[in-house]
Write an enzyme that holds these catalytic residues in place. Structure first.
Site, PDB file in Angstrom:
ATOM      1  N   ASP A   1       2.108  -3.733   4.366  1.00  0.00           N
ATOM      2  CA  ASP A   1       3.264  -4.168   3.558  1.00  0.00           C
ATOM      3  C   ASP A   1       4.228  -3.031   3.238  1.00  0.00           C
ATOM      4  O   ASP A   1       5.443  -3.194   3.322  1.00  0.00           O
ATOM      5  CB  ASP A   1       2.797  -4.883   2.277  1.00  0.00           C
ATOM      6  CG  ASP A   1       1.856  -4.054   1.419  1.00  0.00           C
ATOM      7  OD1 ASP A   1       1.287  -3.062   1.930  1.00  0.00           O
ATOM      8  OD2 ASP A   1       1.681  -4.393   0.233  1.00  0.00           O
TER       9      ASP A   1
ATOM     10  N   HIS B   1      -0.876   2.437   4.642  1.00  0.00           N
ATOM     11  CA  HIS B   1       0.236   1.500   4.870  1.00  0.00           C
ATOM     12  C   HIS B   1       0.641   0.672   3.646  1.00  0.00           C
ATOM     13  O   HIS B   1       1.572  -0.119   3.744  1.00  0.00           O
ATOM     14  CB  HIS B   1      -0.105   0.581   6.052  1.00  0.00           C
ATOM     15  CG  HIS B   1      -1.365  -0.210   5.872  1.00  0.00           C
ATOM     16  ND1 HIS B   1      -1.750  -1.200   6.741  1.00  0.00           N
ATOM     17  CD2 HIS B   1      -2.342  -0.154   4.922  1.00  0.00           C
ATOM     18  CE1 HIS B   1      -2.898  -1.723   6.343  1.00  0.00           C
ATOM     19  NE2 HIS B   1      -3.285  -1.107   5.245  1.00  0.00           N
ATOM     20  N   HIS B   2      -0.084   0.813   2.529  1.00  0.00           N
ATOM     21  CA  HIS B   2       0.320   0.089   1.314  1.00  0.00           C
ATOM     22  C   HIS B   2       1.245   0.935   0.427  1.00  0.00           C
ATOM     23  O   HIS B   2       1.563   0.511  -0.688  1.00  0.00           O
ATOM     24  CB  HIS B   2      -0.894  -0.345   0.501  1.00  0.00           C
ATOM     25  CG  HIS B   2      -1.844  -1.236   1.239  1.00  0.00           C
ATOM     26  ND1 HIS B   2      -1.431  -2.379   1.901  1.00  0.00           N
ATOM     27  CD2 HIS B   2      -3.190  -1.160   1.434  1.00  0.00           C
ATOM     28  CE1 HIS B   2      -2.496  -2.961   2.471  1.00  0.00           C
ATOM     29  NE2 HIS B   2      -3.560  -2.235   2.203  1.00  0.00           N
ATOM     30  N   ALA B   3       1.627   2.108   0.898  1.00  0.00           N
ATOM     31  CA  ALA B   3       2.533   2.940   0.101  1.00  0.00           C
ATOM     32  C   ALA B   3       3.979   2.541   0.358  1.00  0.00           C
ATOM     33  O   ALA B   3       4.406   2.400   1.504  1.00  0.00           O
ATOM     34  CB  ALA B   3       2.321   4.411   0.433  1.00  0.00           C
TER      35      ALA B   3
ATOM     36  N   SER C   1       0.002   2.024  -3.675  1.00  0.00           N
ATOM     37  CA  SER C   1      -0.904   0.945  -4.066  1.00  0.00           C
ATOM     38  C   SER C   1      -2.086   0.920  -3.108  1.00  0.00           C
ATOM     39  O   SER C   1      -2.028   1.489  -2.012  1.00  0.00           O
ATOM     40  CB  SER C   1      -0.194  -0.414  -4.091  1.00  0.00           C
ATOM     41  OG  SER C   1      -0.126  -0.969  -2.798  1.00  0.00           O
TER      42      SER C   1
END
Ligand SMILES: [Zn+2]
Length: 296
Positions: A159, A116-118, A124
């Protein structure tokens, strides 16, 4: 029988001492294979073209070809290798396959994913491509999921997911996470809950209950559940104090909610960095077993 897709048939090549807990994926599969309620499938690799349906095409190409810059790879946190590309494509493919299974049978799970940080044009925090954003895009293109709720209960904010799906009135992004955890600059999900350090079961579960109530009002016709277990007290990165029993209660609330909604659910993993890693694996396994208890 519940269908589960795994990715550990593609090794994640990491240098000795790298702090990413790559073994948990294999350990989780081995743990769940002892439970006869699951059917296991190797995740197929997603096509880069499908991934480029939501990610920047140049980013997808550069990562796959190994021409992404050193700073971008550092932000992802893995050294580039052909093996990393294969494993990454299988991770997205596992979520796509799980979504297909959910479309047919109401449940599909992947023993990977939840990256989910992509973001659209960069990765990331151990996340290269956003498997959930890709799968939501594909599912909506197929026409079986018009309104989608993404419930992200990883201790880190979703994010990348929030940013990639921002402004889409037919997607509800929910993130319950630690205020003082990575990412230090948060994005805006539709629903964000920020917990202070040390939050325990009661506080955590009260917030989960509240966001699920909000989710019911949205009336989704499909749910994606990012089931990270790094809110555990034993987690090295999480900063919260949720017990294994609290984590299991969380999962029960989510799957009871899904059952009440009567819509397909796609379950991905997420973070988990307990020491020892067996504690993380046990909680991840409990997530899928709880799904079987309630949805099989
Ligand atoms: Zn996490």
């Amino acid at each position: 029988m519940l269908d589960l897709f795994y990715t550990d048939h593609y090794a994640l090549p990491l240098p000795v001492g790298h702090r990413f807990p790559k073994d948990k994926y294999r350990l989780l599969r081995e743990e769940l294979e002892r439970d006869s309620r699951f059917r296991f499938h190797p995740a197929p690799m997603a096509s880069p073209d499908v991934i480029a349906g939501v990610h920047d095409g140049a980013y997808v190409r550069a990562f796959c070809e190994g021409t992404l810059g050193a700073a971008s790879m550092r932000k992802i946190g893995f050294p580039w290798s052909k093996g990393l590309v294969d494993r990454t494509l299988a991770s997205v493919g596992g979520t796509l396959a799980a979504a297909d299974a959910a479309r047919g049978a109401g449940f599909g799970g992947t023993l990977a994913g939840g990256t989910h940080h992509a973001f659209r044009g960069e990765g990331s925090g151990y996340c290269v491509f956003n498997d959930i954003a890709v799968a939501v895009h594909v599912a909506r293109g197929q026409g079986w999921a018009r309104r989608v709720a993404i419930v992200d209960l990883d201790v880190h904010q979703g994010d990348g997911t929030a940013a990639m799906l921002a402004g889409d009135a037919n997607v509800l992004t929910v993130s319950v996470h630690g205020k003082n955890n990575f990412p230090f600059r948060k994005e805006r999900s539709v629903v964000d809950v920020e917990l202070g350090d040390g939050a325990g079961d009661d506080e955590y579960l009260a917030h989960v209950e509240a966001v699920l109530r909000r989710g019911s009002q949205f009336r989704p016709d499909a749910v994606f559940y990012q089931s990270g277990v790094d809110a555990l007290a034993s987690d090295k990165l999480g900063k919260l104090s949720v017990t294994p029993a609290g984590m299991a209660a969380r999962d029960r609330m989510v799957f009871e909610w899904v059952k009440r909604l009567g819509v397909p659910v796609v379950v991905t993993m997420g973070g988990g960095y307990s020491d020892p890693i067996a504690l993380t694996v046990a909680s991840h396994a409990a997530t899928y077993r709880t799904a079987a208890d309630l949805l099989a």
